[in-house]
Scaffold this motif. Structure first.
Motif, PDB file in Angstrom:
ATOM      1  N   THR A 196       0.843  -1.193   0.000  1.00 33.15           N
ATOM      2  CA  THR A 196       0.000   0.000   0.000  1.00 33.15           C
ATOM      3  C   THR A 196       0.878   1.243   0.000  1.00 33.15           C
ATOM      4  N   GLY A 197       0.380   2.301  -0.601  1.00 32.61           N
ATOM      5  CA  GLY A 197       1.123   3.550  -0.670  1.00 32.61           C
ATOM      6  C   GLY A 197       0.350   4.685  -0.020  1.00 32.61           C
ATOM      7  N   PRO A 198       1.015   5.793   0.238  1.00 35.97           N
ATOM      8  CA  PRO A 198       0.321   6.957   0.800  1.00 35.97           C
ATOM      9  C   PRO A 198      -0.593   7.588  -0.242  1.00 35.97           C
ATOM     10  N   PRO A 199      -1.687   8.209   0.187  1.00 34.90           N
ATOM     11  CA  PRO A 199      -2.661   8.757  -0.771  1.00 34.90           C
ATOM     12  C   PRO A 199      -2.134   9.916  -1.601  1.00 34.90           C
ATOM     13  N   ASP A 200      -1.064  10.583  -1.153  1.00 38.12           N
ATOM     14  CA  ASP A 200      -0.572  11.757  -1.870  1.00 38.12           C
ATOM     15  C   ASP A 200       0.585  11.436  -2.812  1.00 38.12           C
ATOM     16  N   VAL A 201       0.880  10.156  -3.009  1.00 38.04           N
ATOM     17  CA  VAL A 201       1.972   9.757  -3.903  1.00 38.04           C
ATOM     18  C   VAL A 201       1.396   8.939  -5.056  1.00 38.04           C
ATOM     19  N   VAL A 202       1.653   9.391  -6.275  1.00 38.80           N
ATOM     20  CA  VAL A 202       1.184   8.668  -7.455  1.00 38.80           C
ATOM     21  C   VAL A 202       2.331   7.808  -7.983  1.00 38.80           C
ATOM     22  N   VAL A 203       2.137   6.505  -7.954  1.00 41.93           N
ATOM     23  CA  VAL A 203       3.154   5.569  -8.440  1.00 41.93           C
ATOM     24  C   VAL A 203       2.789   5.169  -9.865  1.00 41.93           C
ATOM     25  N   PRO A 204       3.661   5.425 -10.837  1.00 41.08           N
ATOM     26  CA  PRO A 204       3.361   5.047 -12.221  1.00 41.08           C
ATOM     27  C   PRO A 204       3.650   3.583 -12.485  1.00 41.08           C
ATOM     28  N   ASN A 205       3.103   3.073 -13.564  1.00 47.62           N
ATOM     29  CA  ASN A 205       3.431   1.725 -14.014  1.00 47.62           C
ATOM     30  C   ASN A 205       4.798   1.739 -14.682  1.00 47.62           C
ATOM     31  N   SER A 206       5.524   0.654 -14.545  1.00 45.41           N
ATOM     32  CA  SER A 206       6.825   0.553 -15.221  1.00 45.41           C
ATOM     33  C   SER A 206       7.135  -0.913 -15.477  1.00 45.41           C
ATOM     34  N   ALA A 207       7.966  -1.153 -16.493  1.00 43.49           N
ATOM     35  CA  ALA A 207       8.366  -2.509 -16.858  1.00 43.49           C
ATOM     36  C   ALA A 207       9.883  -2.611 -16.847  1.00 43.49           C
ATOM     37  N   SER A 208      10.407  -3.423 -15.925  1.00 42.79           N
ATOM     38  CA  SER A 208      11.858  -3.680 -15.806  1.00 42.79           C
ATOM     39  C   SER A 208      12.676  -2.409 -15.593  1.00 42.79           C
ATOM     40  N   ARG A 209      12.068  -1.367 -15.054  1.00 39.28           N
ATOM     41  CA  ARG A 209      12.837  -0.147 -14.778  1.00 39.28           C
ATOM     42  C   ARG A 209      13.666  -0.309 -13.515  1.00 39.28           C
ATOM     43  N   LEU A 210      13.111  -0.956 -12.491  1.00 33.38           N
ATOM     44  CA  LEU A 210      13.867  -1.190 -11.255  1.00 33.38           C
ATOM     45  C   LEU A 210      14.996  -2.185 -11.491  1.00 33.38           C
ATOM     46  N   ALA A 211      14.666  -3.252 -12.208  1.00 33.46           N
ATOM     47  CA  ALA A 211      15.629  -4.312 -12.528  1.00 33.46           C
ATOM     48  C   ALA A 211      14.946  -5.236 -13.521  1.00 33.46           C
ATOM     49  N   PRO A 212      15.710  -5.989 -14.317  1.00 30.25           N
ATOM     50  CA  PRO A 212      15.088  -6.917 -15.266  1.00 30.25           C
ATOM     51  C   PRO A 212      14.119  -7.871 -14.571  1.00 30.25           C
ATOM     52  N   GLY A 213      12.915  -7.954 -15.118  1.00 32.83           N
ATOM     53  CA  GLY A 213      11.930  -8.877 -14.564  1.00 32.83           C
ATOM     54  C   GLY A 213      11.096  -8.329 -13.432  1.00 32.83           C
ATOM     55  N   ILE A 214      11.348  -7.075 -13.005  1.00 28.47           N
ATOM     56  CA  ILE A 214      10.543  -6.466 -11.946  1.00 28.47           C
ATOM     57  C   ILE A 214       9.681  -5.370 -12.563  1.00 28.47           C
ATOM     58  N   ASP A 215       8.381  -5.625 -12.627  1.00 26.50           N
ATOM     59  CA  ASP A 215       7.437  -4.630 -13.119  1.00 26.50           C
ATOM     60  C   ASP A 215       6.683  -4.029 -11.938  1.00 26.50           C
ATOM     61  N   VAL A 216       6.242  -2.806 -12.113  1.00 23.54           N
ATOM     62  CA  VAL A 216       5.486  -2.116 -11.064  1.00 23.54           C
ATOM     63  C   VAL A 216       4.110  -1.765 -11.604  1.00 23.54           C
ATOM     64  N   ARG A 217       3.092  -2.064 -10.827  1.00 24.27           N
ATOM     65  CA  ARG A 217       1.729  -1.688 -11.192  1.00 24.27           C
ATOM     66  C   ARG A 217       1.248  -0.629 -10.213  1.00 24.27           C
ATOM     67  N   GLY A 218       0.963   0.543 -10.747  1.00 27.81           N
ATOM     68  CA  GLY A 218       0.514   1.656  -9.922  1.00 27.81           C
ATOM     69  C   GLY A 218      -0.733   2.276 -10.498  1.00 27.81           C
ATOM     70  N   ALA A 219      -0.863   3.584 -10.371  1.00 29.33           N
ATOM     71  CA  ALA A 219      -2.060   4.290 -10.820  1.00 29.33           C
ATOM     72  C   ALA A 219      -2.319   4.032 -12.299  1.00 29.33           C
TER      73      ALA A 219
END
Length: 288
Positions: A141-164
């Motif tokens: 869970t994230g704080p309500p005032d932070v918008v987390v975008p979606n990303s694909a392998s930006r953190l590291a290969p094979g790690i995707d992020v699902r956000g707003a």
């Protein structure tokens, strides 16, 4: 529809209603893991930017609801749905999904552990969903005032992020490749708060109040990449550049510049905007 298909659809609705009761906004998904309802604007000549303002269903994650009657109506309109998606970034949980893909060239679980050691955070015990391919989704869970975008392998290969604007396939869903299920020992957990150090990695820095919507300087390389396209590679280059732009949170700011570059390279404006809209849908999970 076969009996087994009806049973799968009935179970998908039951799981979706259960998730909605816990405050998780849901939409029906097809066996391909895509939103089950087709856009009501699919037959229109020009790309339409609509996130449900028209009042019709078929806008992907923008249809997501926690209202039981609304959930039943969505699944009633998509009786072929075999799963459900959970919208990320929405209150009350402001869900952030960390998607660890085991098919990546490197071990994504080890890559996340390496990030944790390097940036001094602990990966918390949290809801974990096992995917048919052997991957896993961590719910935070994230704080309500932070918008987390979606990303694909930006953190590291094979790690995707699902956000707003994105969604996670919910446990109990069945895709063409198998079922999604809760990892043992996590069924009774609630999504854990995202560690601050990890949040800084997945969320872009806040924009200055004086920031303008002019072409971002760090997007100039993407524009030049499209400008240099030769016949036969224009759409491919434009699509790749647009995906990178949306992954880095500058897609909307860079859309006009990318369109101009594509037109200069030989595409029509209509073709360019349709390609950019496709990149937006793929990368951010937004419905059209």
């Amino acid at each position: 529809m076969a009996i087994t298909d009806r049973q799968t659809a009935t179970l998908a609705l039951a799981h979706a209603l259960s998730a909605a009761e816990r405050g998780l906004p849901v939409i029906p998904l097809s066996p391909t893991k895509l939103p089950a309802l087709r856009s009501p604007h699919h037959s229109e000549a020009e790309p339409v930017l609509c996130r449900g303002e028209c009042g019709l269903a078929g806008h992907g994650v923008h249809d997501a609801t926690t209202d039981p009657a609304g959930v039943r109506a969505l699944f009633g309109a998509a009786p072929w749905a075999t799963g459900y998606g959970i919208a990320c970034g929405r209150p009350p949980h402001h869900l952030i999904g960390i998607d660890l893909d085991t098919k990546a060239p490197t071990d994504s679980v080890s890559a996340l552990q390496h990030l944790a050691l390097r940036h001094l955070f602990t990966i918390p015990e949290t809801v974990t969903v096992l995917t048919p391919s052997g991957g896993r989704h961590l719910w935070l869970t994230g704080p309500p005032d932070v918008v987390v975008p979606n990303s694909a392998s930006r953190l590291a290969p094979g790690i995707d992020v699902r956000g707003a604007g994105g969604y996670l396939v919910g446990p109990g869903s069945v895709s063409a490749h198998g079922a999604y299920r809760l990892a043992p020992g996590t069924a009774d957990l609630s999504p854990a708060p995202c560690p601050r150090a990890l949040l800084r990695l997945v969320a872009p820095p806040a924009r200055s109040r004086h920031a303008t919507r002019s072409r971002p300087p760090h997007g100039q390389g993407l524009v030049q990449f499209v400008l240099a396209a030769h016949e036969g590679q224009r759409n491919t280059r434009l699509f790749w550049a647009a995906c990178r732009a949306y992954e880095n949170g500058i897609g909307e700011d860079l859309a006009n510049a990318l369109t101009e570059a594509a037109v200069h390279a030989g595409l029509s404006e209509r073709e360019a905007r349709a390609t950019i809209a496709s990149a937006d849908r793929l990368t951010t999970g937004r419905g059209r």
